[in-house]
Design an enzyme around this catalytic site. Structure first.
Site, PDB file in Angstrom:
ATOM      1  N   ASP A 186      -3.040  -7.106  15.102  1.00 18.58           N
ATOM      2  CA  ASP A 186      -2.475  -5.757  15.148  1.00 18.58           C
ATOM      3  C   ASP A 186      -2.512  -5.188  16.565  1.00 18.58           C
ATOM      4  O   ASP A 186      -1.688  -4.342  16.918  1.00 18.58           O
ATOM      5  CB  ASP A 186      -3.235  -4.821  14.207  1.00 18.58           C
ATOM      6  CG  ASP A 186      -2.667  -4.813  12.794  1.00 18.58           C
ATOM      7  OD1 ASP A 186      -1.449  -4.981  12.649  1.00 18.58           O
ATOM      8  OD2 ASP A 186      -3.441  -4.657  11.844  1.00 18.58           O
ATOM      9  N   ARG A 241       0.840  -1.191   0.000  1.00 17.69           N
ATOM     10  CA  ARG A 241       0.000   0.000   0.000  1.00 17.69           C
ATOM     11  C   ARG A 241       0.881   1.249   0.000  1.00 17.69           C
ATOM     12  O   ARG A 241       2.092   1.181   0.202  1.00 17.69           O
ATOM     13  CB  ARG A 241      -0.925  -0.014   1.218  1.00 17.69           C
ATOM     14  CG  ARG A 241      -2.018  -1.054   1.157  1.00 17.69           C
ATOM     15  CD  ARG A 241      -2.797  -1.160   2.465  1.00 17.69           C
ATOM     16  NE  ARG A 241      -2.017  -1.798   3.519  1.00 17.69           N
ATOM     17  CZ  ARG A 241      -2.447  -2.002   4.757  1.00 17.69           C
ATOM     18  NH1 ARG A 241      -3.664  -1.613   5.095  1.00 17.69           N
ATOM     19  NH2 ARG A 241      -1.680  -2.591   5.657  1.00 17.69           N
ATOM     20  N   TYR A 268      -1.246   4.333  10.648  1.00 18.52           N
ATOM     21  CA  TYR A 268      -1.630   3.349  11.660  1.00 18.52           C
ATOM     22  C   TYR A 268      -0.440   3.144  12.595  1.00 18.52           C
ATOM     23  O   TYR A 268       0.714   3.047  12.150  1.00 18.52           O
ATOM     24  CB  TYR A 268      -1.989   2.009  11.009  1.00 18.52           C
ATOM     25  CG  TYR A 268      -3.305   2.002  10.273  1.00 18.52           C
ATOM     26  CD1 TYR A 268      -4.499   2.199  10.956  1.00 18.52           C
ATOM     27  CD2 TYR A 268      -3.354   1.786   8.906  1.00 18.52           C
ATOM     28  CE1 TYR A 268      -5.714   2.194  10.288  1.00 18.52           C
ATOM     29  CE2 TYR A 268      -4.572   1.772   8.224  1.00 18.52           C
ATOM     30  CZ  TYR A 268      -5.742   1.981   8.920  1.00 18.52           C
ATOM     31  OH  TYR A 268      -6.944   1.972   8.252  1.00 18.52           O
ATOM     32  N   GLU A 319      -6.088   4.528  13.683  1.00 22.30           N
ATOM     33  CA  GLU A 319      -7.021   3.592  14.303  1.00 22.30           C
ATOM     34  C   GLU A 319      -7.729   4.139  15.530  1.00 22.30           C
ATOM     35  O   GLU A 319      -8.672   3.493  16.035  1.00 22.30           O
ATOM     36  CB  GLU A 319      -6.325   2.273  14.665  1.00 22.30           C
ATOM     37  CG  GLU A 319      -5.380   2.340  15.847  1.00 22.30           C
ATOM     38  CD  GLU A 319      -3.967   2.767  15.484  1.00 22.30           C
ATOM     39  OE1 GLU A 319      -3.077   2.686  16.357  1.00 22.30           O
ATOM     40  OE2 GLU A 319      -3.742   3.168  14.319  1.00 22.30           O
ATOM     41  N   LYS A 336       1.417   1.770   7.298  1.00 19.69           N
ATOM     42  CA  LYS A 336       1.753   0.950   8.455  1.00 19.69           C
ATOM     43  C   LYS A 336       2.650   1.710   9.426  1.00 19.69           C
ATOM     44  O   LYS A 336       3.256   2.731   9.099  1.00 19.69           O
ATOM     45  CB  LYS A 336       2.430  -0.349   8.021  1.00 19.69           C
ATOM     46  CG  LYS A 336       1.480  -1.333   7.369  1.00 19.69           C
ATOM     47  CD  LYS A 336       0.276  -1.639   8.244  1.00 19.69           C
ATOM     48  CE  LYS A 336       0.631  -2.420   9.500  1.00 19.69           C
ATOM     49  NZ  LYS A 336      -0.570  -2.665  10.353  1.00 19.69           N
ATOM     50  N   HIS A 362      -1.007   1.292  16.227  1.00 16.08           N
ATOM     51  CA  HIS A 362      -1.258   0.091  17.035  1.00 16.08           C
ATOM     52  C   HIS A 362      -0.188  -0.047  18.125  1.00 16.08           C
ATOM     53  O   HIS A 362       0.567  -1.014  18.179  1.00 16.08           O
ATOM     54  CB  HIS A 362      -1.274  -1.156  16.149  1.00 16.08           C
ATOM     55  CG  HIS A 362      -2.344  -1.132  15.099  1.00 16.08           C
ATOM     56  ND1 HIS A 362      -3.686  -1.228  15.399  1.00 16.08           N
ATOM     57  CD2 HIS A 362      -2.264  -1.004  13.748  1.00 16.08           C
ATOM     58  CE1 HIS A 362      -4.393  -1.174  14.271  1.00 16.08           C
ATOM     59  NE2 HIS A 362      -3.564  -1.035  13.260  1.00 16.08           N
TER      60      HIS A 362
END
Length: 371
Positions: free
Chosen positions: A270, A15, A94, A118, A75, A96
């Site tokens: 995740d 991505r 993101y 998120e 990511k 996490h």
């Protein structure tokens, strides 16, 4: 604002933080966008396409990190990327953090302003920047699970929908949120026997209203989870507590008692996973076995379908990218409490309560650090 989009370097992550159409929007607002060369190859976007909409192509990630005011990724930054972050720089991606103490420590040390997709919320409820990837992951979870159930891949040799005269597979979905809803839809569409487990009566009612008798719903208790997991051919872990580590619903003892060759697809990985035997894997080496149960725990599942995932993600991230670039992060976060909920780390302080609790940091209210 100078916006930088480095190429993703996580294992088999294809991505990209911004599509050419997103870059065009940012440039039209007067911002400059730097794209690392070949960053868009995974979605079929060439350097020439990015240049055509006003982006500058940069050969090295180091040059992007050193000059960009805001880094837009998909990511969480890997260790080499975290080392290039600097105080005052915005990181929008993101994160996490709850199950990742090393990343959290590095982001704190960097002094950067780290906003996590998120944990951004919506005035209508839910997590709008997480939802598109949860939809993708929920649908992919059934594909991956069906693949793993095939005998050559370690499974029981069961077809999800069975055939006339032969039982179909039992699929148990833990959590009836976005992941669970989309996993249930695909599993039911393939003809499996689907059981959905959740602890919220309201969520269970909404699921029943949507699916009727094509799936089965059950209120989540220890007894219910154990009963259905032990009888399952495929278990999908789709539970989520925003920002916090996922609860361990499936114990090691349950795994040991599951059918040989059954499969667990832990989409919650995740956030640490909802199974005690889960550990993060990659697209390059996606599965492992514990007590003869196949575990699929790829931490970036949507990266396997990067074109679909990137465009779905940009549909929801672009408005926030523009807000942050147009207003600056302080004004943007202070004027939008839902975007402010995405602020996890700022200037060496943890500004997300769940992350602070899980990792033992002092929590600082984000509004108190924005001035």
């Amino acid at each position: 604002m100078k916006i930088g989009v480095p190429k993703e370097i996580k294992n088999h992550e294809y991505r990209v933080g911004m599509t050419p159409s997103s870059v065009r929007e940012a440039v039209s607002h007067g911002h400059s966008v730097m794209i690392e060369t070949h960053a868009g190859e995974g979605i079929g976007a060439t350097d020439n396409e990015y240049q055509a909409v006003g982006a500058t192509i940069i050969d090295r990630a180091e040059d992007i990190f050193s000059s960009a005011e805001m880094i837009v990724k998909v990511k969480e930054p890997q260790a080499v990327e975290r080392a290039m972050l600097r105080q005052g720089q915005i990181l929008f991606t993101y994160l996490h953090l709850a199950p990742d103490p090393d990343q959290t420590r590095d982001l704190i040390s960097s002094g950067a302003t780290c906003i996590a997709y998120e944990t951004v919320t919506s005035p209508y409820g839910g997590l709008p920047l997480l939802a598109p990837m949860s939809k993708v992951a929920g649908r992919m979870a059934i594909q991956a699970g069906a693949h793993c159930l095939e005998h050559p891949h370690g499974g029981r040799g069961i077809l999800l929908g069975g055939v006339p005269g032969v039982d179909r597979a039992k699929v148990v979905v833990l959590g009836a949120g976005v992941v669970g809803k989309h996993a249930a839809a695909i599993a039911a569409g393939m003809g499996a026997e689907v059981w959905v487990v959740d602890r919220s009566p309201e969520v269970i009612e909404a699921h029943w209203q949507q699916f009727g008798t094509s799936t089965n719903t059950v209120f989540s208790t220890r007894d219910a989870v154990e009963k259905h997991v032990l009888d399952a051919d495929l278990v999908i872990g789709g539970v989520l507590i925003p920002g916090a580590s996922a609860p361990k619903l499936v114990t090691h003892e349950m795994v040991a008692a599951m059918k040989p060759g059954s499969v667990i697809v832990d989409v919650a990985i995740d956030q640490g996973g909802c199974c005690e035997t889960s550990k993060a894997t990659t697209h390059a080496d996606p599965t492992y076995r514990v007590d003869d149960v196949v575990h699929y725990c790829v931490a970036n599942m949507p990266g396997g379908v990067p074109r679909t995932s990137t465009y779905a993600l940009n549909n929801v991230t672009l408005p926030h990218i523009l807000t942050l670039a147009n207003q600056g992060f302080r004004k943007a976060l202070k004027s939008d409490s839902h975007l402010c909920n995405g602020l996890n780390v700022h200037d060496g302080q943890v500004t997300n309560a769940e992350v602070a609790v899980d990792l033992g940091y002092n929590y600082v209210d984000p509004m108190s650090v924005l001035g």
